[in-house]
Design an enzyme around this catalytic site. Sequence first.
Site, PDB file in Angstrom:
ATOM      1  N   GLU A  66       5.526  79.833 104.714  1.00  0.00           N
ATOM      2  CA  GLU A  66       6.314  79.674 103.581  1.00  0.00           C
ATOM      3  C   GLU A  66       7.626  78.879 104.100  1.00  0.00           C
ATOM      4  O   GLU A  66       7.863  77.795 103.082  1.00  0.00           O
ATOM      5  CB  GLU A  66       7.124  80.637 102.879  1.00  0.00           C
ATOM      6  CG  GLU A  66       7.209  80.637 101.884  1.00  0.00           C
ATOM      7  CD  GLU A  66       9.579  80.993 102.260  1.00  0.00           C
ATOM      8  OE1 GLU A  66      10.013  80.555 101.640  1.00  0.00           O
ATOM      9  OE2 GLU A  66       9.101  82.453 102.186  1.00  0.00           O
ATOM     10  N   GLU A 122      11.793  76.047 112.684  1.00  0.00           N
ATOM     11  CA  GLU A 122      11.506  77.555 111.397  1.00  0.00           C
ATOM     12  C   GLU A 122      11.447  78.549 111.746  1.00  0.00           C
ATOM     13  O   GLU A 122      11.670  79.886 111.290  1.00  0.00           O
ATOM     14  CB  GLU A 122      10.766  77.167 110.602  1.00  0.00           C
ATOM     15  CG  GLU A 122      10.611  75.969 110.086  1.00  0.00           C
ATOM     16  CD  GLU A 122      12.416  75.611 109.219  1.00  0.00           C
ATOM     17  OE1 GLU A 122      12.947  76.819 108.158  1.00  0.00           O
ATOM     18  OE2 GLU A 122      13.500  75.257 109.197  1.00  0.00           O
TER      19      GLU A 122
HETATM   20 ZN   LIG Z   1      13.231  83.027 104.507  1.00  0.00          ZN
END
Ligand SMILES: [Zn+2]
Length: 977
Positions: free
Chosen positions: A70, A145
Amino acid sequence: MSFKTGKTYHGFKLLEARHVDEINSDAKLFVHEQSGAKLLHLGNEDDNKVFSITFRTPPENSTGVPHIVEHSVLCGSRKFPIKEPFVELVKGSLNTFLNAMTFADKTMYPVASRNEKDFRNLMDVYLDAVFYPQMLETPAILMQEGWHYELPDKEAELTYKGVVYNEMKGVFSSPDAILEHQIYASLFPDTTYGVESGGDPEFIPELTQEQFVAFHKKYYHPANSYIFLYGDMDLEDNLKFLDAAYLKDFTGVEIDSEIPLQKPFKEMVVKVVDYPVSPDESTNDKTFITLNIVAGKATDPESYLGLMMLEHILLETPAAPLKKALLDAGLGKEVFGSYNKSILQPTMTFGVGGANPEQVDLFKETVYAVLNKLTTEGLDKKLVESSVNIFEFHLREANYGKHPKGLVYNIKCLDSWLYDKNPLIHLAYEPALEKIKQQFRHGYFEQLIKNCLLENPHQALVTLKPNSKIGASKSAESKAKLAKYKEGLSQAELGALVEQTKALKLRQETPDAPEKLELIPLVELKDIDPKTEKLVAEEHKQQGVTVLLHPLFTNRIAYLNLYFNTGAVAEAELPYLFLLADILGKVDTEKYPYAELAKETNIHTGGFSYDVFAFSENSDDQIYTPMFRVKAKALVSKLPELFGLLGDITGDSLFTDAARLKELIRELKATWDTALFRRGQQVVASRLLSYLSPVAKYNEVGQLTYYKFIVELEQDLDARISEIGQTLAKVSQTIFNRNNLFIGITCEHEDYKTFCQKLPVLLGKLGTRQYEPVTYSFQAKARNEGLMTSGKVQYVAKGGNFRRLGFGYHGSMKVLETILRYDYLWNRIRVQGGAYGAFAQFERSGNVVFGSYRDPNLADTIKVYDATVDYLNNFTAETVSKREMTKYIIGTISTMDTPLTPQMKGERADIAYIRNISQSDLQQERDEILATKQQDIHQLAQLVDTVMKTNTLCVLGGEQLIKANKELFGELVTVIE
Ligand SMILES: [Zn+2]
């Protein structure tokens, strides 16, 4: 144009079209025949348009792969090959909502905007991101990330770093997150709900680039997607765009994303788990005990609504029978519960906090005894009516505050759509509601208790108990694991890790090329309304009281705010004011016992709430108006009952029931114990400003000072309880007086007449004493506290007041907030530092705060704040283009132009009135924002530098790191004993 069922429009076949009365929308359900994408449009007059694409993404393990994907799809794509298109959109689009969310079984990418051009731009960037992300080819994205090994040089300590890794470490710092994870692991041992979709920090480093790419390949296909469009738009044109720009390039495939059902248990599962607390923290009264039951079906609209109401009946009001029984049995200090309906097999949770491990059996017996008794003797009919009524009020009101309505409806649709059922069944709630209303007097909820809760062995009894040893041993374990891994590496491998660490840093520090950044579409300044939204307010006097009327269409609901000036409350008694806000409506009045009061309130109104807040006088933080605010809402036809109840509560509340007061204070303490860390950002920012700003000092009494006050009261409750009651009564008498009352009311003119006729019902109950404000002593002193907890991450705040340093307020500071938040602090503190986020805030009153949240660092973050001056000195015509400036201005305006509900518009005008902020003040600020030039930002360097040099700071975080940096602090404070 008119659409016909069975026909195809730009590749989309219309399967179903109907009007949904409950939400006043025309619903159309399509399937894109070639790609297999499903699409729902809810058409109506709302100009706050919503688009989203959702994928069904059930994870198989707790590496957090859905969550990391995501984050990562938003890090560059085919058409927008820059590092963070998402951030570019936040900086410079007119979005009213822009986010991405990972749920237990789905990942959702929603955007909203009122501007057509902007809306299309947002759709384009999001669709390109989900279908063609750079993360597939660029391993640095998972490293940044997700997680990576960080090794600055061969001799350094090897550590894990990464945005999601740190985010989840922060999440798992609070016991409620650990508890929630354990509950689902217990109830769903064999399905996707048993693992942590967000990622458990312990397992995140097991995720490989191959698994990461494979997850995207498997699930991010139109055939596994749910596209949603909402609002006033040219539907055909949007379908055409979706088909031509994206979907025509995909062919439908079979995707196995179906969520299997957990086989029901034959008997209840019992589980006890430890959670870490600080080594010198007491473990007494810190256990959570929960009973969890898989109940109802997400795809059945009646049990969906019925079980939500049942949870409310049993636990959520002061009259709630299960809550009362648990507290009466001395089980913990805090009772909580929830009905989670956003998964295929919804779950009901009943729990207590502030308990002890030996109480597990008593807890279980008490819950069953209550549920059994309720099915045999029946529920209190008035209580049931009050819960059904409050649900109906909220369903019909459909007031979701700052959230776009379309987004809320979108999530509700997915509660059935994701499980292959019609997406409209929960939005078209009328039949289910009607059935419940007809049957609740005839055993409806009793039957529900029996069928879904009692005669259902799919249950788990989960206990979470504190352990002061595992925290240290867990972090030692992780350190040892890393050290061992490092030992096993050859010189060449070590060298490679150092290189990789450097390369990642270089990538993060290198800005995108300007020509690439320009690929992100941008609306123009002329698309922005130069006028600030009007403050809708008419000043009236009613029986000597100032009333500010906000005449707006509210669908026959009156939104009422009563503001009582609290300037007459003695300084020593200020914490009691906040306590009063927390317990009002939960104690007896002369007319009603508290349980009856709660029922009456829910039967006749949409609910009351209370808070305390000091408002600074326009731009001067030395002069302020402290207010006790009562918020109330009801149908206009119910105003007499509303005023009657408010009159009872403000005029006739009794503070003499010692047992009840003790119960409420213990509950407050337990709630704060678990919430303090989650509220960290607010707590440190207010604490920091309280060192130097009188208005902030007043407001801080409701934050950390209040928590300490509650802790102190609770330690000595028996001895002090009568004094507490007396002080509450005194404070209540001091403030509930018609001579210090100001009222804000939002409704139509016609309904205002009813308001005026009925107002005396309330005024008659209020005191009429002379109102005499007191003066508060205030000594400015930078205490620079290090607030120590068992948390694993920090909230780091630094700031000051620029007015007192000789500077004035200017609208360009709002633009600076956007620049710092999404450029400088974003890069330095989030991307490079690994914190979840950071912000800077400049207030009209002169108060400035720089803050980070869920931050693994401490001293380095402060260095970044201090170096803001260098960033601003380099913010020159050579480094910043005109286009960049336009982008920042648009981004700033979009945060100010979020559409407001009538209630919010009324409140905004009330506050402007109290603070003496005029329409022209607001217009001036907007003019200054729109006219901001690169030089204006550059010139703020000196102001920021001067503020930072006052060296005023406050940090809430892990004890070890705070102690290791003790030279930074004036005082070290243990926050949770
Ligand atoms: Zn997050």
